[in-house]
Enzyme design. Structure first.
Site, PDB file in Angstrom:
ATOM      1  N   GLY A  76       0.814  -1.202   0.000  1.00 35.77           N
ATOM      2  CA  GLY A  76       0.000   0.000   0.000  1.00 35.77           C
ATOM      3  C   GLY A  76       0.842   1.243   0.000  1.00 35.77           C
ATOM      4  N   CYS A  77       0.200   2.335  -0.366  1.00 40.81           N
ATOM      5  CA  CYS A  77       0.888   3.618  -0.421  1.00 40.81           C
ATOM      6  C   CYS A  77      -0.140   4.717  -0.354  1.00 40.81           C
ATOM      7  CB  CYS A  77       1.681   3.727  -1.720  1.00 40.81           C
ATOM      8  SG  CYS A  77       2.542   5.288  -1.901  1.00 40.81           S
ATOM      9  N   GLY A  78       0.175   5.764   0.384  1.00 41.67           N
ATOM     10  CA  GLY A  78      -0.769   6.852   0.522  1.00 41.67           C
ATOM     11  C   GLY A  78      -0.275   8.162  -0.034  1.00 41.67           C
ATOM     12  N   CYS A  95       1.635   8.230  -3.061  1.00 42.73           N
ATOM     13  CA  CYS A  95       2.283   7.673  -4.233  1.00 42.73           C
ATOM     14  C   CYS A  95       2.483   8.695  -5.340  1.00 42.73           C
ATOM     15  CB  CYS A  95       1.447   6.524  -4.777  1.00 42.73           C
ATOM     16  SG  CYS A  95       1.145   5.224  -3.586  1.00 42.73           S
ATOM     17  N   LYS A 100      -6.314   9.733   2.988  1.00 44.41           N
ATOM     18  CA  LYS A 100      -7.269   8.960   2.201  1.00 44.41           C
ATOM     19  C   LYS A 100      -8.694   9.155   2.713  1.00 44.41           C
ATOM     20  CE  LYS A 100      -4.082   5.370   0.579  1.00 44.41           C
ATOM     21  NZ  LYS A 100      -4.337   5.510  -0.868  1.00 44.41           N
TER      22      LYS A 100
END
Length: 281
Positions: A116-118, A120, A223
Site C-alpha cells: 500500500g501507499c498513501g 504515491c 485517504k
C-alpha cells in the site's frame, strides 16, 4: 519450508504445511496464511504502479485507489476494463479521461515491495503535504456507536480470522451499524478497497465513519479526508502529521479506539462521550 505447493482456499488465503511447536509438543499441520501478490495498475494501457496486496475485491481497489490518490475525482470518471489474475499476480486495466491520463505522466512511481501507499507518485514535499478541501459534515455519533462498530468490524474479518495477518477497514452509519468491510495485507489497501466499495455502492460517505485495525498514519488520514469520510477511528495511535492533517481538513481523528475507550485528537464535536468537558472519563 519454502518451494512447496500451496492450495488456494479463497483468494485471500492459502494453505501451507508447517511445523507447529506448542506446549512442548511438535506436529506437522496444515496452516492458513494470507495471500499476497503484486497487483499492477494500468491506466489507458500504460503501466502506472505495482502494489503488494491481497488478491480480493480488486475492482474496489482500483476505484478506491484512483479516488484517494486524486487520479480521478468522481467514480463515473473511471471504468475497470479488465481484472486479469494469474499465478504470480494480477493486472488491473483501467480507463480514465485523456486529460487525467496526461496528468499521470507527470507523476513518477517507485512502489515495488510496498503493501500500500498513501503518498504515491508525488515529487515534492508540497504535493505530499497538500490539504484536501475542508470536510463539511453534520455527523455526530456517541461512544456506544463507536464501540458497536468496533465489535462488528472484529466479527467481519474472515481472512484475519483464518490467518491473523491482514488489516481491515469498515464503514458504519451514525448508529454504528457496519455496512461494508474490506481486508488486505496493507492497511492503505484495505482503506482504498473500502473507499472503492462505498463509491460503487453509491453510499454517501459523509453520513458515517470509518474504523480501521491499524495505526492512523498521515496517509490514512489523507485517504479518509479525500474520500469525504468525516471521522476515522483507529485501534492504534495516530502520528503527529496525521493529527495536523486531520485538524486542517476538518477530519475527526480518533486513536486507541477499543470498546468504549478512545482518544480524540481533532474535531471532537462529532463524538459524544457522554461526559462533561473536564470530567474524568
Amino acid at each position: 519450508m519454502t518451494g512447496q505447493p500451496s492450495t488456494p482456499v479463497r483468494p485471500g488465503s492459502v494453505v501451507r504445511t508447517v511445523r507447529r511447536h506448542r506446549g512442548g509438543r511438535s506436529a506437522t499441520v496444515q496452516d492458513m496464511v494470507a495471500a499476497e501478490m503484486p497487483v499492477a495498475f494500468n491506466y489507458n494501457g500504460v503501466p502506472f504502479a505495482v502494489m503488494m496486496a491481497t488478491p480480493e475485491d480488486l475492482e474496489d481497489f482500483a476505484l478506491g485507489f484512483s479516488l484517494s490518490e486524486g487520479i480521478v475525482d468522481h467514480p463515473q470518471d473511471l471504468r475497470v476494463v479488465a481484472v486479469d489474475t494469474f499465478l504470480e499476480g494480477a493486472s488491473l486495466q483501467i480507463e480514465i479521461p485523456p486529460e487525467r491520463a496526461a496528468a499521470l505522466d507527470q507523476r513518477r512511481r517507485n512502489l515495488d515491495g510496498r503493501s500500500g501507499c498513501g503518498v504515491c507518485g508525488n515529487e515534492s514535499i508540497e504535493a505530499v503535504l497538500r490539504v484536501p478541501p475542508v470536510l463539511q459534515s453534520a455527523l455526530r455519533i456517541d461512544v456506544d456507536a463507536l464501540a458497536r462498530a468496533l465489535d462488528a468490524l472484529h466479527a467481519r474479518q474472515p481472512i484475519a480470522a483464518q490467518t491473523g495477518a491482514v488489516h481491515a477497514a469498515g464503514w458504519a452509519d451514525a448508529q454504528g451499524m457496519v455496512q461494508l468491510v474490506r481486508e488486505d495485507v496493507g492497511r492503505h489497501n484495505a482503506l482504498d478497497k473500502l473507499i472503492g466499495a462505498l463509491a460503487r455502492a453509491r453510499v454517501d460517505a459523509t453520513q458515517g465513519f470509518a474504523v480501521v485495525t491499524s495505526r492512523a498514519s498521515y496517509e490514512m488520514a489523507m485517504k479518509a479526508a479525500q474520500a469525504r469520510i468525516p471521522l476515522l477511528a483507529a485501534i492504534s495511535a495516530p502520528t503527529a502529521l496525521a493529527i495536523s492533517l486531520a485538524d486542517s481538513a476538518g477530519l475527526t481523528l480518533i486513536g486507541f479506539a477499543r470498546d468504549h475507550d478512545c482518544v480524540v485528537y481533532s474535531h471532537p464535536q462529532r463524538l459524544d462521550l457522554g461526559v462533561a468537558v473536564g470530567e474524568p472519563a
